[in-house]
Enzyme design. Structure first.
Site, mmCIF file in Angstrom:
data_model
loop_
_atom_site.group_PDB
_atom_site.id
_atom_site.type_symbol
_atom_site.label_atom_id
_atom_site.label_comp_id
_atom_site.label_asym_id
_atom_site.label_seq_id
_atom_site.Cartn_x
_atom_site.Cartn_y
_atom_site.Cartn_z
ATOM 1 N N ASN A 190 -13.800 -19.675 16.608
ATOM 2 C CA ASN A 190 -13.890 -19.679 15.153
ATOM 3 C C ASN A 190 -13.102 -20.810 14.515
ATOM 4 O O ASN A 190 -13.371 -21.204 13.394
ATOM 5 C CB ASN A 190 -13.404 -18.328 14.611
ATOM 6 C CG ASN A 190 -12.039 -17.958 15.139
ATOM 7 O OD1 ASN A 190 -11.791 -18.027 16.354
ATOM 8 N ND2 ASN A 190 -11.137 -17.590 14.261
ATOM 9 N N SER A 197 -21.078 -9.733 13.423
ATOM 10 C CA SER A 197 -20.650 -9.316 12.100
ATOM 11 C C SER A 197 -21.667 -9.796 11.063
ATOM 12 O O SER A 197 -22.026 -10.981 11.043
ATOM 13 C CB SER A 197 -19.288 -9.939 11.806
ATOM 14 O OG SER A 197 -18.907 -9.592 10.505
ATOM 15 N N HIS A 237 -21.573 -10.236 7.769
ATOM 16 C CA HIS A 237 -21.262 -11.158 6.663
ATOM 17 C C HIS A 237 -21.150 -12.611 7.102
ATOM 18 O O HIS A 237 -21.013 -13.502 6.278
ATOM 19 C CB HIS A 237 -20.003 -10.697 5.900
ATOM 20 C CG HIS A 237 -18.712 -11.010 6.583
ATOM 21 N ND1 HIS A 237 -17.915 -12.059 6.204
ATOM 22 C CD2 HIS A 237 -18.084 -10.413 7.604
ATOM 23 C CE1 HIS A 237 -16.833 -12.088 6.981
ATOM 24 N NE2 HIS A 237 -16.915 -11.100 7.827
ATOM 25 N N CYS A 262 -8.471 -15.911 8.738
ATOM 26 C CA CYS A 262 -7.662 -14.742 9.080
ATOM 27 C C CYS A 262 -6.192 -15.084 9.202
ATOM 28 O O CYS A 262 -5.336 -14.234 9.037
ATOM 29 C CB CYS A 262 -8.155 -14.120 10.381
ATOM 30 S SG CYS A 262 -9.819 -13.515 10.224
#
Lengths: 405, 381
Positions: B149, B199, B201, B325
């Protein structure tokens, strides 16, 4: 590979002697019905083989349909080419290449209908085998049990080359075994029993008992959907729904608890027999398997079977539940069957039904209800639906959902 | 506005919001209810599941709904630990995983499980040989991400699959939250993988919804006990509006996937080729196909990442420090750390992440603003 025709080999028909003609005629009819949605197909049912000329139709889709038709042992897609040695060679090589996997063995099996053809079968086997060996690296010849048997037929109207035969559904053409009535509940067993019944050539009408409001519309839709799944083996099935609510309510009031189940079953069987007689059917099929539930002990069967002398056929009689489930999965009825809707067999089930009901007592308790009157009322309320393969009853919202998704 | 922070979250598509609203209004029955109203909801639920299964080439029964990537990762890891603990207590993952994986592993460590973190090379990728060497008789799970990510590194999933084929009993989980719709389906849905988490979204579905692929026959313990929804594996009344919306978003995402991926590749390259000409720029995710087509991570030496983010924001361009995050926690990027990037330069790292709607014009605008900001940043150095 673009196939030009499919050669269909008959199953047990070869043993049928004088009746063979009728079997072939029925199979031809069933194949035409199964393939009716394809344009331009020609189906010729001849005495030893059935030929489907594709005329450009999608061979994979046609073969997929053929797989469901009972009475077919196996079939081979074939390519029709000019009766020219080089063309035949090239086609055989292309076909061997298409199926090739490392270590594969093959043989050529030639038949010659056109005796004027320049080469005899031995020469053809030899030349074509040599051509494949030279052009498909790694392939080997084996006469007994080869992985691939290339069949070459030199007929009057051309040369036909076909590869590996594809397994058919076996059994006998539906319709050659007469007509019977199937007691279809919606559980796992009765669709499997229907499948076996049809496989022996019997044309089945489905009888389904429903008890609104104790059973839901979904339970009815599920039984119809199961019928649609089974319809692919016969082209279409008549679905006969018999209202059963009043009979169940009456029995519940008038009969001791231990005998509720037995009397209910006796009434169901009587109704099935009445429907069969109305429709000139000669037998009753059901999904009973010995010892599975209280109504399926020998004593129970004796007490229930007492109401008729019509043959009751139980294709699943000696099968284990696990075997039945396996077949249900194979014929794609299992997922539908396990949907959790109450059916007419599960409501009004007493907590402790008699596993060994007494025949005399069954007869005696049944005198508490008006058998003739109840039967007449139920038979007057029958609804008949013609169900075809692919019909949809359960999820009527699919199109609406498709817009959302 | 130019939105280049799609790895943090994506904007829910209008069509998807429309489905969400319609399902909320018209199919609000509980799928577990027996009446016809519940039945309709159940049918819609199963049709959504079927659509998702078809889109990724799975079976209906192999799709399980979750609340998102974090739940999926927690479930695959802890659910395996609980289901297979009699067979061993050793888990393997990589040093560059998302906190949802990393912290799940750390929790299990406290319960007595042993965890091996595989090191990564300068591109942020593990080696299949290291994985093979790390496997013990007591190993029950290997968890690897598909796409990192922070920098966009694609793990060598084909090589990992080769190793895993020799250990058919070990669960293999792939966190594919950043990997869906990026032309990587063949790598992710390989013949060996057991669990894959997603996920919603991240692909224009609402938040709070996700799904997990679970290979048929693989055992996993439920984390959510209750009414027995999702085949007794994940209780809780199904979030049907979000599930239907996600099914739609996934269909839209995967339509013309190849063309969309190609466009993202070109946009990414246009930015990469522009910024790599500057002396004080370091690019961490350079070569395709080692890196995914939509993530570009780079640093402007001497300028803190958050300064770069805010400077672009002034021009209505939204990028991020390496991961949303961790961006507010002032911790160094764990991925860059694992790649042994010097801390001084790691603090300058920022991430561009694209989606299928970004345009080449946006890349050109970005490059123009970049030139301007680079001049300004020179004063900081």
């Amino acid at each position: 590979m673009e196939y030009s025709e499919i050669m269909v080999r008959y199953g047990e028909l070869s043993t049928k002697g004088k009746n063979k003609k009728d079997f072939i005629k029925q199979l031809g009819h069933n194949v035409r019905k199964a393939l009716s949605s394809f344009e331009g197909l020609e189906v010729r049912a001849q005495h030893d083989r059935l030929h489907v000329t594709l005329n450009g139709a999608d061979s994979a889709a046609v073969m997929d349909r053929l797989k469901g038709v009972f009475g077919i042992e196996n079939f081979s897609p074939a390519v029709k080419v000019e009766k020219d040695l080089d063309t035949i060679k090239a086609t055989a090589i292309a076909m061997a290449k298409e199926d090739f996997h490392p270590g594969m063995t093959f043989k050529i099996n030639t038949r010659r209908q056109d005796k004027e053809f320049a080469y005899d079968t031995y020469q053809l086997n030899d030349m074509l085998g040599g051509a494949v060996l030279d052009n498909v690296p790694g392939i080997q010849v084996q006469m007994k049990h080869p992985d691939l048997e290339l069949r070459v037929e030199i007929r009057m109207n051309g040369a036909f080359i076909s590869g590996q035969p594809i397994q058919g559904a076996g059994g006998l053409p539906v319709g050659t075994g007469g007509k019977a009535v199937m007691m279809l509940s919606g559980g796992i067993d009765s669709p499997v029993a229907s499948y076996y019944g049809m496989r022996r050539g019997v044309k089945l009408d489905m009888v389904h008992f429903f008890s609104p409001p104790y059973t839901s519309e979904q339970a009815l839709a599920k039984a119809k959907e199961l019928t649609a799944k089974l319809a692919k083996y016969s082209g279409g099935i008549q679905f006969i729904q018999v209202p059963f609510t009043k009979i169940q309510e009456t029995i519940k009031e008038a009969v001791p608890e231990g005998y509720l189940m037995t009397i209910q079953r006796r009434m169901m069987l009587r109704l099935a027999v009445a429907v069969a007689e109305m429709r000139h059917a000669k037998g009753i099929f059901n999904g009973e398997s010995l010892g599975q539930v209280a109504s399926q002990t020998l004593e129970s069967m004796a007490a229930i079977n007492d109401v008729t002398s019509m043959p009751i056929l139980r294709p699943l009689l000696s099968m284990d539940k696990t075997e039945i489930i396996k077949v249900a999965k194979d014929i794609d009825t299992y997922e539908l069957s396990i949907l959790p809707y109450e059916d007419c067999c599960t409501i009004f089930t007493p907590p402790a039904p008699k596993t060994r009901p007494d025949l005399e007592k069954s007869r005696k308790f049944e005198k508490n209800i008006d058998v003739e009157g109840l039967m007449k009322e139920a038979l007057d309320g029958i609804t008949i639906t013609e169900i075809r393969p692919g019909d949809n009853f359960l999820n009527q919202n699919e199109d609406v959902f498709a817009e959302l998704l | 506005m130019i939105y280049f922070d799609n790895s943090a979250t994506t904007k829910a598509a209008p069509e998807v919001v429309d489905t969400y609203a319609k399902v909320s209004a018209n199919y609000w029955g509980n799928p577990s209810s027996l009446h016809n109203f519940g039945e309709q909801a159940f049918n819609l639920l199963e049709q959504s599941r079927q659509q998702i299964a078809d889109l990724i080439g799975a079976k209906l029964s192999e799709i399980l709904f979750t609340s998102g990537g974090t739940e999926g990762d927690n479930w695959a890891i802890k659910g395996t630990a609980m289901a297979k603990r009699e067979f061993g207590n050793h888990l393997i993952t990589t040093a560059v995983e998302h906190p949802a994986v990393h912290n799940s592993m750390e929790q299990l460590k406290q319960l007595g499980f042993e965890v091996t973190y595989l090191p990564v090379d300068a591109n942020g990728r593990v080696s299949a040989d290291d994985l093979r060497a790390a496997i013990r008789p007591t190993t029950i799970l290997v968890s690897t991400m598909a796409v990192n990510n922070e920098i966009g590194a694609v793990q060598p999933l084909a090589e990992i699959a080769t190793v895993m084929r020799d250990f058919p009993k070990i669960h293999w989980h792939i966190d594919a939250v950043q990997g869906i719709g990026k032309g990587l389906a063949d790598l992710i849905f390989n013949d060996r993988v057991d669990f894959v988490t997603f996920s919603g979204h991240k692909f224009h579905a609402p938040r709070g919804i996700g799904f997990m692929y679970k290979r048929q026959g693989r055992k996993i313990a439920p984390l959510m006990a209750g009414g027995g929804q999702e085949r007794n594996l994940r209780s809780g009344t199904e979030n049907l509006p979000a599930i239907a919306a996600m099914a739609k978003a996934l269909r839209m995402l995967l339509t013309d996937e190849a063309a969309k991926v190609q466009r993202q590749r070109e946009i990414r390259l246009a930015i990469l080729h522009h910024i790599e000409t500057f002396a004080h720029v370091t690019i961490f995710s350079k070569d395709l196909p080692v890196f995914a087509p939509h993530i570009l991570c780079f640093a402007i030496e001497g300028v803190r990442g958050e300064t770069i983010v805010h400077a672009f924001e002034e021009h209505n361009i939204y990028i991020s420090t390496t991961s949303a995050c961790s961006s507010k926690k002032h911790v160094e990027s764990s991925t860059l750390q694992a790649m042994a990037i010097d801390e001084g330069i790691a603090t300058s790292a920022v991430r561009i992440s694209l989606d299928e709607h970004n345009t080449m014009a946006e890349a050109e605008e970005f490059n123009r603003v970049f030139d301007q900001l680079y001049q300004q940043f020179a004063k900081l150095r």
